[in-house]
Structure formats: C-alpha cells, structure tokens
Design an enzyme around this catalytic site. Structure first.
Site, PDB file in Angstrom:
ATOM      1  N   ARG A 268      42.499  33.106  30.459  1.00  0.00           N
ATOM      2  CA  ARG A 268      41.091  33.215  30.870  1.00  0.00           C
ATOM      3  C   ARG A 268      40.210  32.285  30.036  1.00  0.00           C
ATOM      4  O   ARG A 268      39.262  31.676  30.554  1.00  0.00           O
ATOM      5  CB  ARG A 268      40.643  34.662  30.745  1.00  0.00           C
ATOM      6  CG  ARG A 268      41.271  35.568  31.813  1.00  0.00           C
ATOM      7  CD  ARG A 268      41.148  37.034  31.421  1.00  0.00           C
ATOM      8  NE  ARG A 268      41.499  37.956  32.514  1.00  0.00           N
ATOM      9  CZ  ARG A 268      41.612  39.275  32.333  1.00  0.00           C
ATOM     10  NH1 ARG A 268      41.408  39.808  31.143  1.00  0.00           N
ATOM     11  NH2 ARG A 268      41.933  40.054  33.362  1.00  0.00           N
TER      12      ARG A 268
ATOM     13  N   TYR B 262      43.012  49.975  41.208  1.00  0.00           N
ATOM     14  CA  TYR B 262      41.804  50.016  40.383  1.00  0.00           C
ATOM     15  C   TYR B 262      41.162  51.406  40.410  1.00  0.00           C
ATOM     16  O   TYR B 262      39.927  51.505  40.347  1.00  0.00           O
ATOM     17  CB  TYR B 262      40.806  48.957  40.862  1.00  0.00           C
ATOM     18  CG  TYR B 262      41.142  47.535  40.435  1.00  0.00           C
ATOM     19  CD1 TYR B 262      41.292  47.211  39.087  1.00  0.00           C
ATOM     20  CD2 TYR B 262      41.280  46.521  41.376  1.00  0.00           C
ATOM     21  CE1 TYR B 262      41.586  45.913  38.685  1.00  0.00           C
ATOM     22  CE2 TYR B 262      41.571  45.213  40.980  1.00  0.00           C
ATOM     23  CZ  TYR B 262      41.708  44.908  39.631  1.00  0.00           C
ATOM     24  OH  TYR B 262      41.988  43.621  39.233  1.00  0.00           O
TER      25      TYR B 262
ATOM     26  N   THR C 154      38.507  40.062  29.098  1.00  0.00           N
ATOM     27  CA  THR C 154      38.175  40.199  30.519  1.00  0.00           C
ATOM     28  C   THR C 154      37.204  39.119  30.994  1.00  0.00           C
ATOM     29  O   THR C 154      37.413  38.517  32.048  1.00  0.00           O
ATOM     30  CB  THR C 154      37.556  41.592  30.771  1.00  0.00           C
ATOM     31  OG1 THR C 154      38.481  42.592  30.332  1.00  0.00           O
ATOM     32  CG2 THR C 154      37.237  41.777  32.246  1.00  0.00           C
TER      33      THR C 154
ATOM     34  N   ARG D  72      48.650  40.972  27.828  1.00  0.00           N
ATOM     35  CA  ARG D  72      47.203  41.136  27.589  1.00  0.00           C
ATOM     36  C   ARG D  72      46.696  40.049  26.624  1.00  0.00           C
ATOM     37  O   ARG D  72      45.596  39.512  26.804  1.00  0.00           O
ATOM     38  CB  ARG D  72      46.904  42.527  27.012  1.00  0.00           C
ATOM     39  CG  ARG D  72      47.258  43.685  27.945  1.00  0.00           C
ATOM     40  CD  ARG D  72      46.253  43.932  29.023  1.00  0.00           C
ATOM     41  NE  ARG D  72      44.972  44.388  28.539  1.00  0.00           N
ATOM     42  CZ  ARG D  72      43.983  44.785  29.336  1.00  0.00           C
ATOM     43  NH1 ARG D  72      44.142  44.784  30.672  1.00  0.00           N
ATOM     44  NH2 ARG D  72      42.839  45.169  28.839  1.00  0.00           N
TER      45      ARG D  72
ATOM     46  N   LYS E 206      45.498  36.397  40.487  1.00  0.00           N
ATOM     47  CA  LYS E 206      44.467  36.751  41.460  1.00  0.00           C
ATOM     48  C   LYS E 206      44.183  35.583  42.418  1.00  0.00           C
ATOM     49  O   LYS E 206      44.556  34.435  42.156  1.00  0.00           O
ATOM     50  CB  LYS E 206      43.202  37.185  40.711  1.00  0.00           C
ATOM     51  CG  LYS E 206      43.404  38.451  39.849  1.00  0.00           C
ATOM     52  CD  LYS E 206      42.116  38.852  39.135  1.00  0.00           C
ATOM     53  CE  LYS E 206      42.331  40.111  38.300  1.00  0.00           C
ATOM     54  NZ  LYS E 206      41.058  40.545  37.628  1.00  0.00           N
TER      55      LYS E 206
ATOM     56  N   GLU F 179      51.266  51.213  37.974  1.00  0.00           N
ATOM     57  CA  GLU F 179      50.960  50.045  38.794  1.00  0.00           C
ATOM     58  C   GLU F 179      52.219  49.434  39.427  1.00  0.00           C
ATOM     59  O   GLU F 179      52.165  48.960  40.566  1.00  0.00           O
ATOM     60  CB  GLU F 179      50.220  49.003  37.940  1.00  0.00           C
ATOM     61  CG  GLU F 179      48.836  49.497  37.513  1.00  0.00           C
ATOM     62  CD  GLU F 179      48.175  48.631  36.444  1.00  0.00           C
ATOM     63  OE1 GLU F 179      48.743  47.578  36.088  1.00  0.00           O
ATOM     64  OE2 GLU F 179      47.088  49.021  35.972  1.00  0.00           O
TER      65      GLU F 179
ATOM     66  N   ASN G 107      38.642  36.082  37.114  1.00  0.00           N
ATOM     67  CA  ASN G 107      39.238  35.820  35.803  1.00  0.00           C
ATOM     68  C   ASN G 107      40.756  35.676  35.886  1.00  0.00           C
ATOM     69  O   ASN G 107      41.478  35.940  34.930  1.00  0.00           O
ATOM     70  CB  ASN G 107      38.817  36.897  34.801  1.00  0.00           C
ATOM     71  CG  ASN G 107      39.232  38.281  35.254  1.00  0.00           C
ATOM     72  OD1 ASN G 107      39.887  38.441  36.290  1.00  0.00           O
ATOM     73  ND2 ASN G 107      38.896  39.283  34.475  1.00  0.00           N
TER      74      ASN G 107
ATOM     75  N   HIS H  16      45.589  39.740  36.172  1.00  0.00           N
ATOM     76  CA  HIS H  16      45.574  41.155  35.769  1.00  0.00           C
ATOM     77  C   HIS H  16      46.850  41.440  34.996  1.00  0.00           C
ATOM     78  O   HIS H  16      47.922  40.956  35.368  1.00  0.00           O
ATOM     79  CB  HIS H  16      45.528  42.078  36.997  1.00  0.00           C
ATOM     80  CG  HIS H  16      45.847  43.505  36.646  1.00  0.00           C
ATOM     81  ND1 HIS H  16      44.890  44.390  36.195  1.00  0.00           N
ATOM     82  CD2 HIS H  16      47.027  44.186  36.628  1.00  0.00           C
ATOM     83  CE1 HIS H  16      45.479  45.558  35.919  1.00  0.00           C
ATOM     84  NE2 HIS H  16      46.768  45.458  36.176  1.00  0.00           N
TER      85      HIS H  16
HETATM   86  O1  CDP Z   1      41.311  43.152  33.845  1.00  0.00           O
HETATM   87  P1  CDP Z   1      40.882  43.854  32.568  1.00  0.00           P
HETATM   88  O2  CDP Z   1      41.756  45.056  32.235  1.00  0.00           O
HETATM   89  O3  CDP Z   1      40.755  42.889  31.430  1.00  0.00           O
HETATM   90  O4  CDP Z   1      39.390  44.382  32.811  1.00  0.00           O
HETATM   91  P2  CDP Z   1      38.809  45.755  33.416  1.00  0.00           P
HETATM   92  O5  CDP Z   1      37.631  46.139  32.579  1.00  0.00           O
HETATM   93  O6  CDP Z   1      39.895  46.773  33.595  1.00  0.00           O
HETATM   94  O7  CDP Z   1      38.260  45.327  34.841  1.00  0.00           O
HETATM   95  C1  CDP Z   1      39.140  45.063  35.904  1.00  0.00           C
HETATM   96  C2  CDP Z   1      38.683  43.816  36.637  1.00  0.00           C
HETATM   97  O8  CDP Z   1      37.432  44.085  37.260  1.00  0.00           O
HETATM   98  C3  CDP Z   1      38.405  42.605  35.747  1.00  0.00           C
HETATM   99  O9  CDP Z   1      39.588  41.891  35.431  1.00  0.00           O
HETATM  100  C4  CDP Z   1      37.460  41.800  36.602  1.00  0.00           C
HETATM  101  O10 CDP Z   1      38.141  41.016  37.583  1.00  0.00           O
HETATM  102  C5  CDP Z   1      36.663  42.893  37.339  1.00  0.00           C
HETATM  103  N1  CDP Z   1      35.340  43.148  36.766  1.00  0.00           N
HETATM  104  C6  CDP Z   1      34.210  42.826  37.508  1.00  0.00           C
HETATM  105  O11 CDP Z   1      34.329  42.321  38.624  1.00  0.00           O
HETATM  106  N2  CDP Z   1      32.951  43.076  36.990  1.00  0.00           N
HETATM  107  C7  CDP Z   1      32.810  43.637  35.774  1.00  0.00           C
HETATM  108  N3  CDP Z   1      31.595  43.869  35.291  1.00  0.00           N
HETATM  109  C8  CDP Z   1      33.938  43.985  35.021  1.00  0.00           C
HETATM  110  C9  CDP Z   1      35.205  43.714  35.541  1.00  0.00           C
HETATM  111 MG    MG Z   2      41.878  46.935  33.099  1.00  0.00          MG
END
Ligand code: CDP
Ligand code: MG
Length: 135
Positions: A103, A50, A92, A86, A10, A127, A113, A116
């Site tokens: 992370r 997303y 996350t 992962r 990112k 994706e 973070n 992705h």
């Molecule tokens: O990336 P990951 O699959 O671990 O997490 P996700 O729950 O699918 O969320 C996607 C991305 O959204 C995260 O990696 C964060 O960058 C962002 N995010 C955020 O900005 N605020 C949150 N409360 C949760 C996630």
């Molecule tokens: Mg995700």
C-alpha cells in the site's frame, strides 16, 4: 508455526496491472500459494467477508468498489503467514502506509488500497471458509 491466511488482490490492483507485482512479493517472501481464483465478488459474499464493517457509513461505497471488476482471492501458507501478509500489505490508508509496503508503494487511498489480508488466525479460518468453502 505454519499458518494459512486469506488474501484478496482487490479490483483496483487488477485493473492497474499490479496483480503480478503484488503476488510476487508474497512469493519472494517465502509464502506458498495454496489456492487461487479470479472472482467477481457477489454482494452476499462481501457482506459476509466484511461482517464487522457492514454497519459502517462507508461500507456501501466499499461494497461498490469491491465490485468494480474482478479480484483475485487466494490462500497463502507459511510460518506466521497472517502477520507477515499484514506487514507486507502496510497500513490501511495508502497515504500513511510505509514505503516498502504494497500500500505504501502503490496506493494513496483509504479505500482503493489494493489488498486484503486476514487480521488474525480466527479471521483467516472464517474468511477461507467464505471464499474457499471446499478448502
Ligand atoms: O483492510 P484492513 O484490515 O487494513 O482495514 P479495515 O479497517 O478492516 O477496513 C477494511 C477495508 O475497508 C479497507 O481495506 C478499505 O478498503 C476499506 N475502508 C474504507 O473504504 N473506508 C474507510 N474509512 C476505512 C476502510
Ligand atoms: Mg480488516
């Protein structure tokens, strides 16, 4: 079983000069880089990528963050690539991610973070189709 997964380094990681460190962790683990490109993510691509989050209250902020600079998009290939990425990425929220993960070592944010990684084989296929339609 050999799998392919979609990874994004990112904009926060690129800006902080962590792209090489992060990429090398995947490589040293044994995953192979199949395709790699630096991109300025378009809003429409992010909305597709997303799709499960576009209705979330925090999505607009995430979308803005993902456009604060270039990112690296790439495909990694190898045995169990989806779950391995992962695990290397960590939880996350960087504040809760285990030390030793990307992370956990370099982020203290729930948004910035660094990385992705696709969350399933189905997501990976979807994706990869978004970021590398020719692949
Ligand atoms: O990336 P990951 O699959 O671990 O997490 P996700 O729950 O699918 O969320 C996607 C991305 O959204 C995260 O990696 C964060 O960058 C962002 N995010 C955020 O900005 N605020 C949150 N409360 C949760 C996630
Ligand atoms: Mg995700």
């Amino acid at each position: 079983m050999s799998e392919r997964t979609l990874v994004l380094i990112k904009p926060d990681a690129v800006q902080r000069g962590l792209a090489g460190e992060i990429l090398s962790r995947y490589e040293r683990k044994g995953l192979r880089i199949v395709a790699l490109e630096q991109r300025n993510a378009e809003g429409s691509v992010l909305d597709e990528h997303y799709a499960e989050h576009v209705e979330k209250p925090w999505y607009h902020e995430l979308r803005d963050f993902m456009q604060t600079g270039p990112l690296l998009a790439f495909v990694l290939e190898g045995d169990s690539a989806v779950s391995i990425v992962r695990a290397l990425n960590g939880a996350t929220d960087g504040r809760k991610a285990e030390p030793g993960t990307i992370r956990g070592d370099f982020s203290i944010s729930n948004q910035a973070n660094l990385v992705h990684g696709s969350d399933s084989l189905e997501s990976a296929e979807r994706e990869i189709g978004i970021w590398f339609p020719e692949a």
